[in-house]
Design a protein around this motif. Structure first.
Motif, PDB file in Angstrom:
ATOM      1  N   GLY B  76      -3.809 -10.732  -5.320  1.00  0.00           N
ATOM      2  CA  GLY B  76      -4.862  -9.858  -5.819  1.00  0.00           C
ATOM      3  C   GLY B  76      -5.341  -8.804  -4.849  1.00  0.00           C
ATOM      4  O   GLY B  76      -6.255  -8.041  -5.162  1.00  0.00           O
ATOM      5  N   ILE B  77      -4.761  -8.746  -3.671  1.00  0.00           N
ATOM      6  CA  ILE B  77      -5.324  -7.814  -2.674  1.00  0.00           C
ATOM      7  C   ILE B  77      -4.525  -6.527  -2.525  1.00  0.00           C
ATOM      8  O   ILE B  77      -5.019  -5.559  -1.948  1.00  0.00           O
ATOM      9  CB  ILE B  77      -5.473  -8.492  -1.288  1.00  0.00           C
ATOM     10  N   GLY B  78      -3.304  -6.506  -3.004  1.00  0.00           N
ATOM     11  CA  GLY B  78      -2.498  -5.284  -2.870  1.00  0.00           C
ATOM     12  C   GLY B  78      -1.259  -5.380  -3.733  1.00  0.00           C
ATOM     13  O   GLY B  78      -1.013  -6.414  -4.367  1.00  0.00           O
ATOM     14  N   THR B  79      -0.481  -4.323  -3.766  1.00  0.00           N
ATOM     15  CA  THR B  79       0.796  -4.325  -4.496  1.00  0.00           C
ATOM     16  C   THR B  79       1.871  -3.897  -3.501  1.00  0.00           C
ATOM     17  O   THR B  79       1.549  -3.309  -2.456  1.00  0.00           O
ATOM     18  CB  THR B  79       0.776  -3.332  -5.672  1.00  0.00           C
ATOM     19  N   PRO B  80       3.152  -4.158  -3.808  1.00  0.00           N
ATOM     20  CA  PRO B  80       4.207  -3.729  -2.883  1.00  0.00           C
ATOM     21  C   PRO B  80       4.126  -2.237  -2.560  1.00  0.00           C
ATOM     22  O   PRO B  80       4.401  -1.812  -1.436  1.00  0.00           O
ATOM     23  CB  PRO B  80       5.492  -4.077  -3.643  1.00  0.00           C
ATOM     24  N   ALA B  81       3.704  -1.447  -3.533  1.00  0.00           N
ATOM     25  CA  ALA B  81       3.615  -0.011  -3.290  1.00  0.00           C
ATOM     26  C   ALA B  81       2.338   0.365  -2.546  1.00  0.00           C
ATOM     27  O   ALA B  81       2.265   1.400  -1.894  1.00  0.00           O
ATOM     28  CB  ALA B  81       3.666   0.744  -4.622  1.00  0.00           C
ATOM     29  N   MET B  86      -4.520  -5.138   5.744  1.00  0.00           N
ATOM     30  CA  MET B  86      -4.147  -6.321   6.530  1.00  0.00           C
ATOM     31  C   MET B  86      -2.663  -6.639   6.327  1.00  0.00           C
ATOM     32  O   MET B  86      -1.952  -6.983   7.287  1.00  0.00           O
ATOM     33  CB  MET B  86      -5.014  -7.527   6.138  1.00  0.00           C
ATOM     34  N   GLN B  87      -2.181  -6.495   5.100  1.00  0.00           N
ATOM     35  CA  GLN B  87      -0.746  -6.715   4.842  1.00  0.00           C
ATOM     36  C   GLN B  87       0.090  -5.675   5.590  1.00  0.00           C
ATOM     37  O   GLN B  87       1.108  -5.993   6.202  1.00  0.00           O
ATOM     38  CB  GLN B  87      -0.458  -6.623   3.333  1.00  0.00           C
ATOM     39  N   GLU B  88      -0.371  -4.431   5.526  1.00  0.00           N
ATOM     40  CA  GLU B  88       0.329  -3.338   6.208  1.00  0.00           C
ATOM     41  C   GLU B  88       0.409  -3.620   7.716  1.00  0.00           C
ATOM     42  O   GLU B  88       1.459  -3.460   8.344  1.00  0.00           O
ATOM     43  CB  GLU B  88      -0.432  -2.025   5.943  1.00  0.00           C
ATOM     44  N   ALA B  89      -0.699  -4.105   8.284  1.00  0.00           N
ATOM     45  CA  ALA B  89      -0.737  -4.385   9.727  1.00  0.00           C
ATOM     46  C   ALA B  89       0.167  -5.570  10.074  1.00  0.00           C
ATOM     47  O   ALA B  89       0.830  -5.562  11.114  1.00  0.00           O
ATOM     48  CB  ALA B  89      -2.177  -4.671  10.165  1.00  0.00           C
ATOM     49  N   PHE B  90       0.209  -6.578   9.215  1.00  0.00           N
ATOM     50  CA  PHE B  90       1.100  -7.717   9.468  1.00  0.00           C
ATOM     51  C   PHE B  90       2.551  -7.235   9.482  1.00  0.00           C
ATOM     52  O   PHE B  90       3.358  -7.683  10.293  1.00  0.00           O
ATOM     53  CB  PHE B  90       0.913  -8.821   8.407  1.00  0.00           C
ATOM     54  N   MET B 105      -2.981 -16.848   6.228  1.00  0.00           N
ATOM     55  CA  MET B 105      -3.403 -16.147   7.439  1.00  0.00           C
ATOM     56  C   MET B 105      -4.037 -14.799   7.054  1.00  0.00           C
ATOM     57  O   MET B 105      -5.081 -14.405   7.603  1.00  0.00           O
ATOM     58  CB  MET B 105      -2.169 -15.954   8.324  1.00  0.00           C
ATOM     59  N   ILE B 106      -3.409 -14.079   6.122  1.00  0.00           N
ATOM     60  CA  ILE B 106      -3.929 -12.765   5.712  1.00  0.00           C
ATOM     61  C   ILE B 106      -5.286 -12.917   5.011  1.00  0.00           C
ATOM     62  O   ILE B 106      -6.231 -12.164   5.288  1.00  0.00           O
ATOM     63  CB  ILE B 106      -2.898 -12.039   4.810  1.00  0.00           C
ATOM     64  N   MET B 107      -5.411 -13.910   4.134  1.00  0.00           N
ATOM     65  CA  MET B 107      -6.686 -14.088   3.430  1.00  0.00           C
ATOM     66  C   MET B 107      -7.799 -14.477   4.409  1.00  0.00           C
ATOM     67  O   MET B 107      -8.932 -13.994   4.297  1.00  0.00           O
ATOM     68  CB  MET B 107      -6.544 -15.146   2.319  1.00  0.00           C
ATOM     69  N   ALA B 108      -7.463 -15.338   5.373  1.00  0.00           N
ATOM     70  CA  ALA B 108      -8.469 -15.719   6.383  1.00  0.00           C
ATOM     71  C   ALA B 108      -8.828 -14.518   7.252  1.00  0.00           C
ATOM     72  O   ALA B 108      -9.994 -14.292   7.583  1.00  0.00           O
ATOM     73  CB  ALA B 108      -7.940 -16.865   7.242  1.00  0.00           C
TER      74      ALA B 108
END
Lengths: 268, 159
Positions: B76-81, B86-90, B105-108
């Motif tokens: 629910g926090i982002g889409t592949p596009a 936080m996903q981008e930084a990971f 880890m990302i949700m925390a």
């Protein structure tokens, strides 16, 4: 996990009624100890009574000489509450050290206190600050509340409503956490009041207790060095794979020294 | 028992056994398998989701506790596009090895940036607070260094 009938009462009256009409009822607060216990089948209640929808059990009331905290108040709320941080910072500091962030977001003060885990943090605060536990039927002084391993003065069905903490001049809590679980292998809260010094100890014995000899030494002179001459007898202390009774007694002295040093650094 | 709540913006009403855990409800009833079960003993944090905006271990929440709540999962926090910062930084910091702990880890980490008061002018102190803030999440590949890098990077973008 065994099956159970789930209840979510909206008031304390309703919760007490749920308990009375259940074969083998069990209250659940945040569930951070109880749910793992249910999963391991160490508890098998017929009825689980979730206290999460009872507005009367939440809320924080801060006066200059007293902090009153609803039983269902979560650890993360206590840790971040601006008024608690201002008036009783030791309690916010202690709450911030419980478990991990996710556990603090669910776990509650009443749940922790009712469980009386020998290594829980809040019991040291209740005993060290001389708190009063307000239940559905009476008031219980912290000194009488914690009785043994997972044993409290609560009678079956009795529900904690709120806990009142007197505000000391200054206080500090230090614990030696288990590096994996963050439970206290030993934790000591030292509080200086106008007419007394109180010392609450957790992690070391079967339940939280007062360090009377430490209190006496600190009453004469509130200084870390006062602890040097005090014996902490380890009779009855916990001994497990994490620490022997003897080591826990030593940790109590070290944590007490550090707590007193912290307390003194907070001015007078 | 019947329970009504919102998952990733969609209202849901389910009838599930009372002893259903949130993580099983997500994975088995709603097919949201991004949330992982690591230890099932509330230690590893792989199952971390947001409940009313706060990080919780979904293996230690019962279905009944969700009544009226808002749940957000990794889906629910982002889409592949359009990844969450936080996903981008990971991704940018290569903050994953096997990837099993990553959703939790990302949700925390998102909650840590939002509520953890990790900002400050001393980067070493901030890194320490990030490490402390993530103590409820285990990476058994021990890839913590890059995870902390990612949280530091995302924290700057999320503010």
């Amino acid at each position: 996990m065994y099956s159970f009938t789930y209840h979510r009462p909206g008031s304390v009256m309703e919760a007490l009624e749920c308990y009375r009409s259940a074969d083998d009822g069990l209250y659940m607060a945040g569930g951070q100890t109880l749910i793992p216990t249910l999963k391991q089948r160490l508890a098998a209640p017929s009825d689980l009574i979730d206290l999460g929808a009872i507005a009367e059990l939440t809320g924080v009331d801060v006066a200059p000489d007293r902090v009153s905290i609803g039983a269902f108040t979560r650890h993360s709320t206590v840790a971040a509450h601006p008024d608690i941080r201002r008036v009783l910072p030791v309690l916010a500091d202690l709450a911030a050290q419980i478990g991990d962030a996710q556990v603090r977001n669910m776990g509650t003060m009443g749940g922790s206190v009712a469980n009386s885990d020998p290594a829980a943090d809040y019991p040291a605060a209740l005993v060290g600050l001389g708190a009063t536990v307000h239940t559905s039927s009476r008031r219980i002084a912290a000194d009488e509340f914690f009785q043994d391993l997972f044993e409290t003065a609560l009678t079956p069905g009795e529900l904690i409503l709120r806990i009142d903490f007197p505000v000391p001049r200054r206080a500090a809590y230090r614990k030696f956490p288990n590096p994996a679980s963050r439970y206290a292998i030993a934790g000591v809260l030292v509080a200086e009041f106008d007419d007394a010094v109180r010392v609450g100890i957790t992690g070391a014995g079967p339940c939280a207790f007062r360090g009377s000899a430490l209190e006496e030494a600190l009453r004469r002179r509130l200084d870390p060095a006062s602890i040097d001459g005090v014996e902490v007898p380890d009779a009855g202390f916990n001994s497990d794979l994490h620490a022997s009774a003897e080591y826990r007694a030593q940790l109590v002295r070290v944590m007490a020294r550090r707590a007193v040093a912290d307390l003194l650094s907070r001015g007078s | 028992m019947k329970v009504s709540f919102t998952v990733n913006g969609t209202p849901r009403a389910l009838d599930v056994p009372a002893n259903t855990l949130l993580v099983d409800l997500l994975r088995q009833h709603l097919d949201l398998t991004g949330t992982h079960v690591g230890c099932d003993t509330s230690q590893c944090g792989a199952c971390t989701v947001h409940l009313d905006g706060r990080a919780v271990k979904s293996c230690t929440v019962l279905a009944g506790q969700l009544e009226g709540a808002v749940v957000t999962t990794i889906e629910g926090i982002g889409t592949p596009a359009r990844l969450h910062p936080m996903q981008e930084a990971f991704r940018a910091c290569h903050a994953l090895q096997c990837g099993f702990c990553t959703p939790g880890m990302i949700m925390a980490a998102i909650e840590l940036v939002e509520y953890g008061a990790i900002d400050g002018s001393d980067p070493a102190a901030v890194r320490r607070r990030v490490r402390e803030g993530l103590e409820g999440n285990l990476c058994r590949c021990t890839g913590y260094q890059n995870i902390v890098d990612a949280v530091m990077q995302a924290a700057g973008k999320m503010r």
